[in-house]
Each structure stands twice: as structure tokens, then as C-alpha cells.
Write a protein that holds these residues in place. Structure first.
Motif, short mmCIF file in Angstrom:
data_model
loop_
_atom_site.label_atom_id
_atom_site.label_comp_id
_atom_site.label_asym_id
_atom_site.label_seq_id
_atom_site.Cartn_x
_atom_site.Cartn_y
_atom_site.Cartn_z
N ILE A 83 -28.10 -4.39 6.45
CA ILE A 83 -29.28 -5.12 5.98
C ILE A 83 -29.09 -5.47 4.51
CG2 ILE A 83 -30.56 -3.01 5.35
CD1 ILE A 83 -33.10 -4.48 6.29
N SER A 84 -29.63 -6.62 4.13
CA SER A 84 -29.60 -7.04 2.73
C SER A 84 -31.03 -7.10 2.23
CB SER A 84 -28.94 -8.42 2.59
OG SER A 84 -27.58 -8.35 2.99
N ILE A 85 -31.28 -6.50 1.07
CA ILE A 85 -32.62 -6.48 0.49
C ILE A 85 -32.54 -7.14 -0.89
CG2 ILE A 85 -34.51 -4.99 -0.30
CD1 ILE A 85 -33.60 -2.94 1.73
N PHE A 94 -37.33 0.38 -7.81
CA PHE A 94 -36.86 1.58 -7.09
C PHE A 94 -37.77 1.78 -5.88
CE2 PHE A 94 -36.35 6.06 -6.17
CZ PHE A 94 -34.98 6.21 -6.29
N TYR A 95 -37.15 1.92 -4.71
CA TYR A 95 -37.91 2.04 -3.47
C TYR A 95 -37.31 3.14 -2.59
CZ TYR A 95 -39.65 -2.54 -4.84
OH TYR A 95 -40.21 -3.57 -5.53
N PHE A 96 -38.07 3.50 -1.54
CA PHE A 96 -37.59 4.44 -0.51
C PHE A 96 -37.62 3.72 0.83
CE2 PHE A 96 -39.31 7.18 -3.80
CZ PHE A 96 -38.29 8.11 -3.95
N LEU A 97 -36.47 3.80 1.52
CA LEU A 97 -36.36 3.13 2.81
C LEU A 97 -36.42 4.19 3.91
CD1 LEU A 97 -35.83 0.58 4.52
CD2 LEU A 97 -33.38 1.09 4.32
N TYR A 98 -37.43 4.06 4.77
CA TYR A 98 -37.53 4.94 5.94
C TYR A 98 -36.63 4.35 7.03
CZ TYR A 98 -39.45 7.21 10.08
OH TYR A 98 -39.61 7.92 11.24
N VAL A 99 -35.61 5.13 7.49
CA VAL A 99 -34.61 4.64 8.42
C VAL A 99 -35.04 4.84 9.86
CG1 VAL A 99 -32.22 4.89 9.21
CG2 VAL A 99 -32.77 5.06 6.76
N GLY A 100 -35.57 5.98 10.17
CA GLY A 100 -35.89 6.35 11.55
C GLY A 100 -35.50 7.81 11.77
N GLN A 101 -36.04 8.46 12.78
CA GLN A 101 -35.83 9.90 12.97
C GLN A 101 -34.53 10.14 13.72
OE1 GLN A 101 -39.26 11.92 14.39
NE2 GLN A 101 -40.64 10.91 12.95
N ASN A 102 -33.48 10.37 12.94
CA ASN A 102 -32.14 10.59 13.47
C ASN A 102 -31.58 11.89 12.92
OD1 ASN A 102 -31.65 7.80 14.80
ND2 ASN A 102 -32.34 7.31 12.72
N ILE A 139 -34.09 7.16 2.40
CA ILE A 139 -32.98 6.97 1.46
C ILE A 139 -33.49 6.13 0.30
CG2 ILE A 139 -31.16 7.17 3.21
CD1 ILE A 139 -30.98 4.13 3.24
N PRO A 140 -32.98 6.37 -0.90
CA PRO A 140 -33.46 5.62 -2.07
C PRO A 140 -32.75 4.26 -2.19
CG PRO A 140 -31.83 7.23 -2.74
CD PRO A 140 -32.00 7.41 -1.26
N ILE A 141 -33.47 3.29 -2.77
CA ILE A 141 -32.88 1.96 -3.03
C ILE A 141 -33.27 1.56 -4.45
CG2 ILE A 141 -32.85 -0.48 -2.42
CD1 ILE A 141 -33.46 0.30 0.42
N GLU A 142 -32.26 1.33 -5.27
CA GLU A 142 -32.47 0.85 -6.64
C GLU A 142 -31.79 -0.52 -6.77
OE1 GLU A 142 -31.94 2.36 -11.27
OE2 GLU A 142 -30.90 3.38 -9.63
N ILE A 143 -32.61 -1.59 -7.09
CA ILE A 143 -32.09 -2.97 -7.12
C ILE A 143 -32.39 -3.58 -8.47
CG2 ILE A 143 -32.07 -5.20 -5.97
CD1 ILE A 143 -33.19 -3.88 -3.51
N GLY A 144 -31.37 -4.20 -9.04
CA GLY A 144 -31.54 -4.88 -10.33
C GLY A 144 -32.38 -6.14 -10.19
N PRO A 145 -32.81 -6.71 -11.30
CA PRO A 145 -33.65 -7.92 -11.26
C PRO A 145 -32.91 -9.10 -10.62
CG PRO A 145 -32.92 -7.44 -13.49
CD PRO A 145 -32.52 -6.28 -12.68
N LEU A 169 -40.11 0.05 4.29
CA LEU A 169 -39.84 0.19 2.86
C LEU A 169 -41.10 0.66 2.14
CD1 LEU A 169 -37.32 -0.31 1.13
CD2 LEU A 169 -38.29 -2.52 0.51
N TYR A 170 -40.94 1.65 1.24
CA TYR A 170 -42.07 2.23 0.52
C TYR A 170 -41.76 2.23 -0.97
CZ TYR A 170 -43.77 4.00 4.98
OH TYR A 170 -44.23 4.11 6.27
N SER A 171 -42.79 1.96 -1.74
CA SER A 171 -42.67 2.12 -3.19
C SER A 171 -42.70 3.61 -3.52
CB SER A 171 -43.81 1.40 -3.90
OG SER A 171 -45.04 2.04 -3.57
N SER A 172 -42.43 3.96 -4.79
CA SER A 172 -42.45 5.37 -5.20
C SER A 172 -43.82 5.98 -4.96
CB SER A 172 -42.07 5.50 -6.69
OG SER A 172 -40.76 5.03 -6.90
N ASP A 173 -44.87 5.25 -5.32
CA ASP A 173 -46.23 5.77 -5.12
C ASP A 173 -46.54 5.93 -3.63
OD1 ASP A 173 -46.57 5.85 -7.83
OD2 ASP A 173 -47.59 3.89 -7.94
#
Length: 828
Positions: A83-85, A94-102, A139-145, A169-173
């Protein structure tokens, strides 16, 4: 030419593959935050049936072309998601990606075809391996501008068999709100469990009402079950060993067992509803057994599907049983029923819904959580009511006991007066009987003392002439007699020794009965001990035409701690009996090691023979005093019948007992065990033939002190025969005077002398100021035995003791021991 053709074919295939692969557009962050919209549509998937491909393989064009829209994911394969974000904002996000229960999640962050980072998540990765210790599937995702992040996610299942890509996808909050707040809530709920648990334990220890203890145990299993269902067990308690989590699944079955255990005691089914108890108690036990079986199944297979199915039906069956019980108890007037019905109904309803919809992957227990909270409130009130009922019952029982006590008090007073009259009468009679018993005891004690004194006197009086008889026989045998005289002398020696054995048996039995024998604890060598026993019995066995052998287990340590004299006495009794009653064949002494631990050994001694045997009806009486197996045994073989009786009592001092196996005409086996300590230091063995000692004692000067002329003569003859120079005196005063006239290397001293006995003579010598005189070795020779005089002998300063009648080689060995140059050097 062929190489160029192959190269162009590969380029064409790659171009066709790239054309066939679906176009992938990046997911834009601004539209898909906090799980409001799935980003599953931006995902393409490749399934790896070998489970062996790594990220370097996946980045190759050959595999890139095989990514496609996800369909059914088989659990037998590993699956790669791509996947490309894109971050359209002008600052880093900075975001958190929920992948699935594996079970296993590996995320690879790729930039310009190179892996720039790798993080792990999932059910079975340990907390210290994962980037996020809390929130197993993120898993964490950090993306530049204004940047696009390529993400490759590998998932694999080993337990749950249901791989899944459910990308959110979830924000930090948003992540904090979803994960941290849930865990805080769950921990607060756990705290409530433990407060109630400890409170009920406190009430149990104060009131000893069992229902409080049962409820505490029930709350403990409920708490553990909730830890398992809510995921706290895996994410907090077993954070670094998540693979252990499935083993806790049977705690749900154990919780049902503890629930029934509490209910049966809370409602007092044993007394209030016994007809129900005979069905519910086996049902309760079935829940406990099922918990054990499920644990074993999980330990062996680690397969979750069957346990989940079984527990689902188990919960449903328990819920149905509880609803049926509620229906049957609805009309009962027992006051605690309402607390059970109200507290259980809501919880069971929620549990039934949870069991039907329960997914072990999701592991939510929200309905059960509130049902348990409600049940805790109701059951706590019910337990306080039960305590009140029990207190009232105890108060009523106490009043009844007090009233009964008052009623009994009057009766007791009357009974007391009557009993006092009876006691006074019986006391008077008992006093009369006690006086009679005291007189009888005094007479018995006097008789025992008289018997002991008589035996001591008789021992001395008999041993003194026996010393002369046996000593004369030894002298005659050593003077090369004629063959006709040799036979007569051997017969005489045999008779004299047998007479001495009879005397010793009678005296030993008397000592055992009087409790005057105490065991020694000295180091000794078991092999040297049995060697001496063998030497003593081999000649007698050969004379009888039989063989005698000794077999010792090689694992037995040589140096042991114990009483070698008494062990020798026991073995000599048994071996002597065996040889006496074996007309042909063999006699064997077997010593085996049975056990060895903590510097102690347990040895089994067995004496076997092929002799006349003992009939079964006589096996018990042979250990009684003056008893033999057959009436004509004493007449035919000789003996007092005391040997086995003495052996049995000596073994009792060792805290052991003797056993016998025998069949008439087939031989006999006597055996016993002894526990002996291993000696801390090895015993010193001096193995010298007494015949070889004569040169060592030649020209040694010895002073012989004895008031009996015959004994004096016998001693003189032996020491003169050994080449020693002797001086004889007949009193203690004469011995002290002789010391000042001549130099002596040794003193042979009789103990029983008139006016100045051997003890006083020895003390006087030891008190002399002249060290050369006061340190002369003294060997006491007496008709008494060492057991009777041991303490007095050594307190008097006497070095050694030998009993009359003495064995000449034994006396020679003692003389050598105390006159050797080594002894003199040590004293100097």
C-alpha cells in the motif's frame, strides 16, 4: 545470438507483467483518519505458499507483477500486502495503521526501492520485539510533507488460522483514545475484582464461613478469565511470552467449576436441597475435569478451533442448567435464593449472548464485564445476609447450649457427689493395691540385683579355673604332642570352648534383659571384621566336612561407624548355628548394599545354609530363650537355646529385626538389615599373624600381678614361651615395690585381688612422680567382661583389657602393641 534473444524475451515478459499488474494509487491521509473509513481498497496482495520469501525477493519485478486485489486469504500461506500512503500536508505526520488481527505482522518501509525500516507487531511477537508494546495489531507510520510512503506488510498465522488485512488509519490522539483508554478501563475493572477478592478473603479468615472463601476463589478465576478475554493477559502479564496465552483458555471452564462450587455452598444444597445436589455436584466436577482436558489438548496440539467450540457449548449448557435451576428454585422460601436468582440471571443472559457471538480473535467481553459487576454487588449483599443468618443460628444454638448447661449443672452436682463417694472408696482400694505392688516391686528388684550379683560372682569364679584349663590346653598343643594325645587335646579344647560359649550366652542374655548393654560408635573395617569371623569358623566348618564362604558387595565402603563387637557377636551366633546344624553342603555369609545416601549405608546381612532346616510351625519359637526347634536338638547338637534370643535383642538395640526363611530338610536363611554411618576417617588395620610377633616381644620385661597361683603360673608359662623376661607377684603392694627394684616394659594386672585390687594398684602407679614408672603400659586381665568394668578400667589409667580365659595369640598381640618401639616413641 541466442543470449541476445533470451534477453529481449525477458524484457518483453517484464513489460507485459507490468502492464498486467493493477495500477495502485496512494491513499490520501486527509480523508481516512481514526478508522472512519477503511483503506482496504488501496491494498494489493501477493500470497506466498512457501512462506520463505523475504522483502528483498518481493521487491523484485518478477513478484511485483503478481500483486493483485485481495480475495480469500488461506491460513496455510504467508501474505504480502502493498500500500502507498500520501501526506498532502506541508508538515511531517505521524499515524498508527491497524493491520488486522494476525499472529505475525512484519512491516517494511520502502523508499526508492530500498528498505528504510522494519517493525513487528501481531499476536505472537513478544513485547520486546515490537515497536508498540501496547496494541498488538498496530504499526507506526511517519511521512514527510507532501510525500508518499510505500509500505509492504507480511502477515502469517500459526494459531488462529484466519489471516486478515483490515487496514484502518488512526492519528496519535485516536490511537490513544482507542487503546490506552480501553486498557485503563480494563485495569480499573481488574482492581475492582481484586478489592472484592481480598475483602472476601478477609471476611473468611475472620468468620470462617466457607462461602467467603469459595467466592474469593471464584473471583480469582473470573479475574483471570477477564484478563484472557480482554487481551490484558497477553499485552501486560505475558508481554514477552505471548505464545503462552492460549494455555489460559481453559480458565473459562475452571471459572464455571468455581461458580458451581460457590453456589452449592452459598445455598447450602447439602442440607436445603439434597435432591438437587446429587445431580449438580457431578455436573460441577465435569466442568473441572473439562478444564484439565482442554489444557492437555492445547499443550499437545496448540489447536484452538476445537477448544473454542467445546467451551462455547459448555457455556451454553451451563447457562441452560442455571436457568433450569432458577426455575426450580423460584418457589423456595429460603431467603438466599433471591440473591442467587437476581445476581445470576443478568450475568447468564449476557454470557449466553457472548458465547454465541464470541470470537477469540476479537476477545471482547463488554457484556460479561457489566454482568459480573452486577453479580458482584448482588452476591456481596447475599453473603452479608448469609452471615447474618449464620450468626442468628449460632446465637440460637448458643442459647440452647446455655440452657442445656444449666439443666446439666444440677445433674452434674449430684453426679459429682456420687462420684466423690465412689472415688473415695476406689482410692482406698487402689492405695491398698499400690502398697502390695510396691512390696512386690521391691522384692523383684532385690531378686534382680541378687541375680545380677550372683551371675557376676559366678562369671568370675567359673572363668578363673576355665582360664587355667584353656591355657593349659594351648600350652600342650604348642608342645608338639603325639597324634593320640593331639586328638584328646582337641576334644578337650572343643569341650572347654563350648563350655565358655554357654557361660557367655547366659551372661549376655542376662545383660540384655537388664538393659545394661549399650552400643558403641567407633570406626571399623567391615572386610577386616568378616575376615576375622571367617578365620574363626573356617576350621570348624572344615571339621564338619562343609564349606564356609563370605561374599561382600564391592560397593560397600570399607570404613564404617558402629559397634563391631556386637555385629561380630550377632554374626558369630548365626554362623555358629548354621555350621552346627549343617551336616553337609555349605554355609554362606552374604553382605549386600541396599541403599547409600547422606553418608549412611543400609546393609543386608544374610546367613544361608543347606542344613536340616526348620519346620514352619517352629519358626516363631526359635527366638525364645532356652528354646530350640526340636526337643532332641540340645541333646544331639548341644547349646543353651539362647543364641537366637540374644541375637534378636541385640538387633533391637540397632533398631532392626531378624527374619528367617526355612523349609525342613532344605536349609535355612537368616537375614537382617543395619543402617550404619560412613566413618569420617579410615580405620587403621594392622594385619599381623600373632605367630610372627614373637621376635618383637623377645627379651621384653613384664611384671605379672595376680593373687591366683594357677593364673599366675599360666601367664608365666606363656610369656616365658614367647621369650619374655617375667617377674611375678601376688598383690598390689608387691607390684609397686617391684617397680622400684627393676625396670619393666609392661604390667599384666589382675583386677580382683584382696586388700589392694587392680584398680587401686593402677591409680597408685599412675600417681607416681617418676614419669618412667607412671607411664608403664598396663594390661588388665580379669575374669569379668569389658562391659561390666570398662568405665572403671579406663578411669584407673589402665591401657587395655583382656578377659579370662584369654586367647594366647590375642594376649601376644596386645603385648606387642603396647611394647613396640612406636608406642615408646609416642610416649616420649
Amino acid at each position: 545470438m541466442s543470449r541476445l534473444l533470451i534477453k529481449w524475451l525477458l524484457i518483453v515478459l517484464l513489460l507485459l507483467g507490468c502492464y498486467a499488474a493493477p495500477a495502485q494509487r496512494p491513499a490520501e491521509l486527509g480523508q481516512i483518519l481514526d478508522g472512519n473509513q477503511s483503506i482496504h481498497t488501496y491494498l494489493t496482495v501477493y500470497s506466498d505458499s512457501s512462506k520463505a520469501l523475504g522483502i528483498d525477493d518481493i521487491l523484485q519485478p518478477l513478484y511485483q507483477q503478481q500483486f493483485s486485489v485481495p480475495t480469500h486469504l488461506a491460513y496455510e500461506q504467508a501474505h504480502w500486502g502493498k500500500i502507498s500512503i500520501r501526506n498532502e500536508h506541508k508538515k511531517v505526520k505521524f499515524y498508527f495503521l491497524y493491520v488486522g488481527q494476525n499472529d505475525y505482522i512484519d512491516a517494511y518501509y520502502v523508499r526508492n526501492g530500498e528498505v528504510v525500516n522494519h517493525v513487528k507487531s501481531g499476536y505472537l511477537y513478544a513485547g520486546n520485539e515490537k515497536y508498540l508494546e501496547k496494541g498488538s495489531y498496530y504499526i507506526p507510520i511517519e511521512i514527510g510533507p507532501e510525500t508518499t510512503q510505500d509500505l509492504y506488510i507480511r502477515i502469517e498465522e500459526s494459531l488462529h488460522h484466519d489471516p486478515d488485512f483490515d487496514l484502518q488509519l488512526y492519528s496519535s490522539d485516536g490511537w490513544t483514545k482507542k487503546i490506552i483508554n480501553k486498557q485503563v478501563s480494563d485495569l480499573i475493572f481488574q482492581a475492582i475484582f481484586w478489592v472484592m477478592l481480598l475483602y472476601n478473603l478477609f471476611l473468611y479468615f475472620n468468620t470462617r464461613i466457607r462461602s467467603y472463601l469459595d467466592y474469593s476463589l471464584y473471583l480469582f478465576t473470573v479475574s483471570t478469565s477477564y484478563l484472557f478475554l480482554s487481551g490484558l493477559l497477553r499485552e501486560i502479564v505475558l508481554q514477552n511470552t505471548p505464545e503462552m496465552t492460549p494455555y489460559f483458555m481453559p480458565i473459562i471452564s475452571l471459572t464455571l467449576f468455581m461458580y458451581w462450587r460457590f453456589v452449592l455452598h452459598f445455598l447450602d444444597f447439602k442440607h436445603k436441597f439434597p435432591n438437587f445436589l446429587k445431580y449438580l455436584q457431578p455436573f460441577m466436577n465435569l466442568n473441572g475435569v473439562l478444564a484439565i482436558l482442554l489444557l492437555i489438548y492445547l499443550a499437545v496440539t496448540m489447536e484452538l478451533k476445537l477448544p473454542v467450540l467445546i467451551m462455547r457449548y459448555q457455556i451454553i449448557l451451563n447457562v441452560i442448567t442455571i436457568f433450569a435451576l432458577i426455575y426450580l428454585l423460584r418457589g423456595s422460601k429460603f431467603p438466599l435464593n433471591k440473591y442467587f436468582i437476581v445476581g445470576t440471571f443478568l450475568l447468564m443472559t449476557f454470557s449466553l449472548v457472548e458465547a454465541i457471538t464470541w470470537d477469540p480473535n476479537i476477545s471482547t467481553a463488554i457484556l460479561v464485564k457489566y454482568g459480573i459487576l452486577f453479580e458482584m454487588i448482588v452476591f456481596s449483599v447475599g453473603l452479608s445476609q448469609k452471615k447474618k443468618i449464620i450468626d442468628e443460628e449460632r446465637a440460637i444454638k448458643l442459647k440452647q447450649e446455655i440452657q442445656q448447661f444449666k439443666n446439666n449443672e444440677t445433674l452434674a452436682q449430684w453426679q459429682k457427689e456420687e462420684l466423690e463417694k465412689i472415688i473415695d472408696s476406689r482410692t482406698e482400694k487402689l492405695n491398698q493395691k499400690n502398697e502390695v505392688l510396691k512390696e512386690a516391686f521391691r522384692r523383684a528388684e532385690e531378686a534382680a540385683n541378687a541375680k545380677s550379683e550372683f551371675l557376676s560372682i559366678m562369671s568370675h569364679e567359673i572363668r578363673t579355673p576355665m582360664n587355667a584349663v584353656i591355657g593349659t590346653i594351648h600350652l600342650l598343643l604348642s608342645e608338639n604332642p603325639k597324634k593320640s594325645q593331639m586328638d584328646n587335646l582337641k576334644t578337650l579344647k572343643f569341650s572347654a570352648e563350648n563350655l565358655l560359649i554357654l557361660i557367655n550366652d547366659i551372661l549376655d542374655y542376662s545383660k540384655v534383659e537388664a538393659g545394661k548393654i549399650k552400643l558403641e560408635s567407633i570406626p571399623f573395617d567391615i572386610r577386616e571384621l568378616t575376615k576375622g569371623i571367617g578365620n574363626a569358623h573356617e576350621i570348624k566348618a572344615a571339621d564338619n566336612g562343609i564349606t564356609f564362604s563370605i561374599l561382600i558387595d564391592h560397593k560397600i565402603p570399607s570404613s564404617l561407624q558402629g559397634d563391631p563387637a556386637r555385629i561380630s557377636q550377632i554374626l558369630n551366633n548365626l554362623i555358629g548355628n548354621a555350621i552346627k546344624f549343617t551336616p553337609k553342603g555349605e554355609v554362606r555369609l552374604l553382605i549386600n548394599l541396599k541403599e547409600r545416601k547422606r553418608n549412611k549405608v543400609k546393609l543386608q546381612f544374610a546367613v544361608e545354609d543347606t542344613g536340616i532346616g526348620i519346620s514352619k510351625d517352629k519358626l516363631e519359637i526359635i527366638f525364645e530363650r532356652f528354646t530350640q526347634a526340636h526337643a532332641d536338638t540340645a541333646r544331639k547338637f548341644g547349646g543353651t537355646g539362647l543364641g537366637l534370643a540374644i541375637t534378636k535383642r541385640l538387633l533391637a538395640l540397632f533398631e532392626s529385626q531378624i527374619y528367617v526363611e526355612s523349609e525342613q530338610g532344605q536349609g535355612t536363611k537368616f537375614f537382617f538389615t543395619l543402617e550404619l554411618a560412613e566413618a569420617t576417617s579410615p580405620t587403621t588395620i594392622v594385619d599381623i599373624d600373632p605367630k610372627d610377633l614373637t621376635p618383637y616381644v623377645k627379651d621384653k620385661r613384664v611384671l605379672i600381678v595376680d593373687d591366683n597361683e594357677i593364673n599366675l603360673l599360666m601367664a608365666e608359662k606363656f610369656v616365658t614361651k614367647w621369650g619374655m623376661l617375667c617377674t611375678s607377684v601376688r598383690s598390689g603392694q608387691a607390684a609397686i615395690a617391684a617397680l622400684f627394684d627393676q625396670d619393666f616394659d609392661l604390667i599384666l594386672l589382675d583386677l580382683q585381688m584382696p586388700e589392694m585390687d587392680g584398680y587401686e594398684t593402677a591409680r597408685t602407679i599412675r600417681a607416681l612422680e617418676n614419669e618412667a614408672l607412671s607411664s608403664i603400659p598396663i594390661i588388665a586381665i580379669s575374669a569379668d567382661t569389658i562391659d561390666n568394668v570398662q568405665q572403671s578400667v579406663f578411669q584407673s589409667g589402665i591401657n587395655d583389657f583382656i578377659s579370662k580365659p584369654f586367647n594366647p595369640p590375642d594376649l601376644l598381640s596386645r603385648i606387642h602393641q603396647h611394647t613396640s618401639e612406636i608406642k615408646k616413641t609416642n610416649k616420649a
